[in-house]
Design a protein around this motif. Structure first.
Motif, mmCIF file in Angstrom:
data_model
loop_
_atom_site.group_PDB
_atom_site.id
_atom_site.type_symbol
_atom_site.label_atom_id
_atom_site.label_comp_id
_atom_site.label_asym_id
_atom_site.label_seq_id
_atom_site.Cartn_x
_atom_site.Cartn_y
_atom_site.Cartn_z
ATOM 1 N N VAL A 315 0.855 -1.169 0.000
ATOM 2 C CA VAL A 315 0.000 0.000 0.000
ATOM 3 C C VAL A 315 0.896 1.225 0.000
ATOM 4 O O VAL A 315 1.687 1.401 0.914
ATOM 5 C CB VAL A 315 -0.918 0.009 1.237
ATOM 6 C CG1 VAL A 315 -1.761 1.272 1.259
ATOM 7 C CG2 VAL A 315 -1.787 -1.225 1.236
ATOM 8 N N PRO A 316 0.804 2.062 -1.008
ATOM 9 C CA PRO A 316 1.714 3.202 -1.078
ATOM 10 C C PRO A 316 1.222 4.369 -0.235
ATOM 11 O O PRO A 316 0.097 4.378 0.256
ATOM 12 C CB PRO A 316 1.687 3.571 -2.562
ATOM 13 C CG PRO A 316 0.305 3.175 -3.002
ATOM 14 C CD PRO A 316 -0.158 2.048 -2.123
ATOM 15 N N GLY A 317 2.083 5.344 -0.091
ATOM 16 C CA GLY A 317 1.646 6.635 0.409
ATOM 17 C C GLY A 317 1.648 6.807 1.905
ATOM 18 O O GLY A 317 2.479 7.529 2.437
ATOM 19 N N SER A 318 0.736 6.139 2.576
ATOM 20 C CA SER A 318 0.502 6.405 3.991
ATOM 21 C C SER A 318 1.813 6.439 4.774
ATOM 22 O O SER A 318 2.470 5.424 4.927
ATOM 23 C CB SER A 318 -0.448 5.358 4.567
ATOM 24 O OG SER A 318 -0.126 4.086 4.058
ATOM 25 N N ALA A 319 2.171 7.607 5.273
ATOM 26 C CA ALA A 319 3.452 7.797 5.938
ATOM 27 C C ALA A 319 3.497 7.014 7.236
ATOM 28 O O ALA A 319 2.512 6.902 7.943
ATOM 29 C CB ALA A 319 3.665 9.282 6.201
ATOM 30 N N GLY A 320 4.625 6.464 7.525
ATOM 31 C CA GLY A 320 4.823 5.762 8.796
ATOM 32 C C GLY A 320 4.363 4.319 8.762
ATOM 33 O O GLY A 320 4.724 3.528 9.614
ATOM 34 N N LEU A 334 -8.472 3.499 -0.856
ATOM 35 C CA LEU A 334 -7.943 4.058 -2.099
ATOM 36 C C LEU A 334 -9.015 4.021 -3.169
ATOM 37 O O LEU A 334 -9.762 3.058 -3.283
ATOM 38 C CB LEU A 334 -6.744 3.235 -2.581
ATOM 39 C CG LEU A 334 -5.564 3.152 -1.607
ATOM 40 C CD1 LEU A 334 -4.644 2.040 -2.020
ATOM 41 C CD2 LEU A 334 -4.829 4.466 -1.569
ATOM 42 N N SER A 335 -9.057 5.080 -3.964
ATOM 43 C CA SER A 335 -10.075 5.098 -5.008
ATOM 44 C C SER A 335 -9.572 4.410 -6.281
ATOM 45 O O SER A 335 -10.325 3.733 -6.966
ATOM 46 C CB SER A 335 -10.492 6.534 -5.310
ATOM 47 O OG SER A 335 -9.349 7.348 -5.431
#
Lengths: 345, 352
Positions: A315-320, A334-335
């Motif tokens: 899953v990309p993006g979500s920081a941390g 996610l859309s």
């Protein structure tokens, strides 16, 4: 937790366990991969028939290829490929490297042997202890798992103990050879709520004390939520979502994880709250649906879901949030479909 | 508790079921198992009473004794105006139609040789309904429990899943239009996703048919969700009777608090794992035997608040808050506040 320099204690790669039955091939575990480092606890959750118990047993090497079963992929425990070893070599792994705690403490103890025999047998066989030494160590083990009057208990038979006490004996037996990996398959399902908490507390403190790795197989999301570092959600033989326990439960990406969490009655909700049930039943594993296996029961299913099997992708993006993976064409948060799932198999 | 008393009974209201001083004992080789020792309960029309307790607390024995399967050792059970204990077989059969039981294992509760269409109307067959009239009723019943009549009518139990079998069991129970439905752990053998379906179905059925329900289970969250009122049992006695709304905050009895603290949750991760020797609750405790229950309060051997008085005198149910009845000599109101909840309560004192 995971230190990159240390090689992982357990490495499972594309594991498949297929049972050949009269009704056709049952693909109980269908391409599962994960890693587990020392001192880490991984929860395997899923409903009955999701393949979580078969996975646990295949990792242990209790299920291996034979006339009715085909196991492919690899399981490496401390560098040893469990399924490539000869049975005698595999047996040497059981005890010092990997041990298992089963669901039902009555049937996993031999009813005609004393509690002590279960422990000393293991110690003498694997650690080549003398008789007196084995007895001393057995007393010590029972004390470590919180059994009062350990010396007297050694002389008792399993039926003389309560369910919780028996499960402690099973845990003591599993710990006898100081394993580096403990596989606990529904260790508290047969026990009462108050005893269940004691056993989970015990397992937690033992894992911390001994820097063991633990694979906790359970259908109880609450138990897994509070006791594991990472979690892997299984549905119909495949991993649908994995990641650090807290974020997975706080914000599930896979519609199945989300629906499963929503279907559990919550103590914080007022009485008579309508539960969000998942309609339908888990699929028949001899005839799994094409495409995504959850699609027939999924609220987010679209046209492509029944044709293409979604792959497990990061899953990309979500920081941390690291190491979060989901196998879905239309994840909850996610859309747009995930990269890599546009062209499934 | 584990005590007794009748303070929680609502004698001034119309009640569909009244159980008075119910005692269930089973003779065994070396003594008597005291399964239920003086249980009192009542049920208002349309109300759901949850009976909560661990295995061996007598909750199932109580449910079955209410159904007179087998009849209790002593005590009385009133269904509406009818006193059930001591009825003749023929009258009993008539009364049983007004009270139905749904059991834990739906697969073994159904005759494996019969088809679904026969299973659901078996009760009506016994009551002499003509075959044609029964057949038209089958589809209506199956639809009402969310089954597709076309696909299941001709099937036998082994061809259905556990959840579908439980739906058939519920349809069977509803066929006779009962007033009271007793559910003994109806969802504990089902998967979580199916459990929610069955709980929703029971709620719908209760509303549609105006049922009163006794819901017996060990899962606190499940019981809270479906019940209006919850009765907590321990070793055959009542600990606490309280409204299910706010149960997790308001419970006062040390045993109810222990049950609540034992519910596994994410919060368990926040407590640093203590050493096995150090943590008070990691020591195993032998539970008291129902063959020889402790004197006075039956929970005292595991209770952190137990005193000499608890051994000498059995606590009786007292109304400590409106609608909340507790059988304990030392109910500590600070325990009802979750922020003050003492974590050691979760861990019964080791007993040597």
């Amino acid at each position: 937790m995971t230190t990159p320099s240390v090689p992982d204690l357990l490495e499972v790669t594309d594991l498949r366990t297929v049972f050949h039955t009269a009704r056709g091939d049952v693909r109980a575990v269908d391409g599962v991969s994960f890693r587990l480092a020392a001192g880490e606890t991984l929860g395997l959750v899923g409903e009955s028939g999701s393949g979580k118990s078969v996975l646990g047993r295949t990792v242990m090497g209790l299920i291996s290829s034979g006339p009715t079963t085909t196991v492919t992929g690899s399981v490496r425990i401390g560098g040893h490929d469990v399924h490539a070893l000869k049975p005698s070599a595999r047996r040497r792994l059981w005890g010092p490297e990997v041990a298992m705690v089963f669901q039902d403490p009555m049937t996993s103890l031999n009813p005609v042997k004393r509690v002590g025999t279960h422990l000393t047998e293991t110690l003498r066989r694997h650690l080549h202890c003398s008789r007196t030494e084995a007895t001393e160590r057995a007393v010590d083990l029972l004390r470590q798992v919180g059994i009062p009057e350990p010396a007297r208990r050694l002389r008792q038979y399993p039926h003389e103990l309560s369910g919780g006490m028996r499960q402690r004996v099973v845990i003591a037996t599993a710990l006898a050879c100081d394993p580096r990996l403990l596989i606990a398959d529904e260790p508290t399902t047969a026990l009462d709520v108050t005893v269940q908490k004691q056993i989970l507390d015990l397992l937690g403190s033992l894992v911390a004390e001994r820097d063991m790795a633990m694979l906790l197989v359970s259908h109880d999301l609450g138990a897994v939520a509070g006791r594991t570092d990472r979690v892997q959600v299984m549905y119909a033989g495949r991993t649908v979502e994995s990641g650090a326990t807290r974020p997975v439960f706080a914000a599930p990406e896979h519609p199945y994880t989300e629906a499963l969490l929503a279907s559990i009655p919550n103590l914080a909700h007022p009485p008579h709250t309508v539960l969000r049930a998942i309609e339908g039943n888990p699929p028949d594993m001899a005839r799994p649906p094409l495409g995504c296996r959850f699609a027939p029961r999924c609220g987010r299913a679209a046209a492509g879901c029944t044709d293409e099997l979604p792959l497990l992708v990061g899953v990309p993006g979500s920081a941390g949030v690291t190491g979060r993976e989901v196998a879905c064409h239309h994840p909850v948060g996610l859309s747009a479909p995930l990269e890599g799932n546009r062209h499934g198999r | 508790m584990a005590g007794s008393g009748t303070a929680h009974l609502r004698t001034d209201r119309e009640r569909s079921l009244v159980v008075d001083d119910l005692v269930v004992e089973f003779p065994v080789t070396h003594g008597t198992v005291h399964a239920v020792s003086g249980l009192n309960l009542d049920l208002l029309p349309g109300e759901t009473l949850g009976i909560l307790g661990e295995s061996g607390c007598g909750k199932s024995s109580a449910g079955r004794a209410v159904m007179q399967l087998p009849p209790p050792t002593s005590g009385s059970v009133h269904l509406g105006e009818v006193e059930l204990t001591g009825l003749k077989a023929r009258e009993m059969r008539r009364a049983r139609a007004r009270m139905q039981l749904v059991l834990q294992d739906p697969v073994s509760a159904l005759n494996p040789r019969r088809k679904v269409k026969d299973l659901v109307v078996e009760g009506l067959e016994i009551w002499g309904w003509a075959e044609r009239r029964r057949d038209t009723f089958v589809d209506e019943l199956l639809t009402s429990v969310g089954l597709d009549p076309e696909s299941v009518r001709e099937k036998r139990p082994h061809e259905l899943s556990g959840g579908q079998c439980q739906r058939v069991c519920i349809a069977r129970a509803l066929a006779l239009d009962p007033e009271v439905l007793i559910c003994d752990e109806p969802v504990s053998s089902l998967d979580v996703s199916v459990q929610a379906q069955i709980l929703n179905l029971l709620e719908q059925a209760r509303e549609r048919y105006g049922l009163s329900m006794v819901f017996i289970a060990h899962d606190v969250a499940v019981v809270k969700n479906i019940s209006d009122r919850v009765l907590v049992m321990y070793l055959g006695k009542t600990c606490e009777v309280l409204p299910s709304d706010g149960l997790e905050r308001n419970a006062l009895h040390p045993y109810t608090r222990l049950l609540l603290a034992s519910v596994p949750s994410e919060a368990d991760a926040d407590r640093a794992p203590a050493g096995v020797e150090a943590a008070p609750g990691s020591k195993a405790v032998e539970l008291p035997s129902p063959l020889d229950p402790p004197s006075g309060c039956r929970f005292r051997t595991r209770c952190p608040l137990a005193t000499d008085r608890c051994a000498a005198e059995e606590p009786r149910l007292r109304e400590l808050r409106p609608g909340q009845f507790v059988a304990c000599h030392h109910p500590d109101p600070t325990l009802a506040d979750p922020t003050l909840a003492d974590p050691t309560l979760a861990d019964p004192t080791p007993e040597e």
